[in-house]
Design a protein around this motif. Structure first.
Motif, PDB file in Angstrom:
ATOM      1  N   GLY A 104       0.819  -1.209   0.000  1.00 24.58           N
ATOM      2  CA  GLY A 104       0.000   0.000   0.000  1.00 24.58           C
ATOM      3  C   GLY A 104       0.846   1.248   0.000  1.00 24.58           C
TER       4      GLY A 104
ATOM      5  N   VAL B  52      -4.210   0.540   2.263  1.00 22.50           N
ATOM      6  CA  VAL B  52      -4.162  -0.552   1.302  1.00 22.50           C
ATOM      7  C   VAL B  52      -5.490  -0.549   0.547  1.00 22.50           C
ATOM      8  N   THR B  53      -5.428  -0.216  -0.733  1.00 19.82           N
ATOM      9  CA  THR B  53      -6.640  -0.101  -1.546  1.00 19.82           C
ATOM     10  C   THR B  53      -6.712  -1.240  -2.551  1.00 19.82           C
TER      11      THR B  53
ATOM     12  N   THR C 179     -10.708   0.708   0.800  1.00 22.47           N
ATOM     13  CA  THR C 179      -9.396   0.992   1.377  1.00 22.47           C
ATOM     14  C   THR C 179      -9.373   0.559   2.833  1.00 22.47           C
TER      15      THR C 179
END
Length: 158
Positions: free
Chosen positions: A10, A33-34, A50
């Protein structure tokens, strides 16, 4: 003991916060973190949900993290996942933390120049007396009295 090890890819969401603790250096930062997915209707990649993690680093990893990371940089973090649930002011809160074992830049997005961190200076001079490696004169088959010694540390690369 069973632990949940994760590898998260991420971006750094907050500037790392560095603290000197009684147990040694500690640093923490938030990581976003998407998820990405292919949107067939638009025929392009789209952002999904996310997740945010608080990443904790200790000792030398904390020092190097604080000196190396800034907001927005792509990172890869490996470590132990800790999920905690707490009740604050009548509301239930869940937090996901990663106790980092390794942190690095994601080189899929750019380049990074590695520099070895300097080691603390130690007192000059041997810590143990140098053993006598000479063969004793007199032809004795007895080996010389040599104290136990640790192998020398490799020279630091610069």
């Amino acid at each position: 003991m069973n632990e949940t090890m994760v590898c998260a890819v991420g971006r750094v969401a907050t500037q790392p916060v560095y603290r000197e603790m009684a147990s040694g250096p500690s640093a923490r930062f938030r990581m976003a973190v998407t998820a990405r997915y292919w949107d067939r209707e638009k025929n392009m990649w789209a952002d999904g949900h996310t997740n945010f993690f608080t990443v904790w680093a200790n000792r030398q990893l904390a020092t190097n993290t604080a000196a190396s990371l800034t907001v927005g940089e792509p990172v890869i973090v490996q470590g132990r996942l800790k999920v905690r649930t707490d009740v604050r002011e009548g509301q239930s809160w869940t937090s996901a933390d990663i106790d980092a074992v390794a942190i690095g830049h994601d080189l899929a997005w750019g380049t990074s120049a590695f520099r070895r961190a300097g080691r603390p200076e130690t007192a000059s001079g041997p810590t143990q007396p140098e053993p006598n490696w000479e063969t004793p004169s007199g032809g004795s088959a007895e080996p010389p009295d040599v104290p136990a010694q640790q192998p020398p540390e490799p020279a630091a690369l610069t």
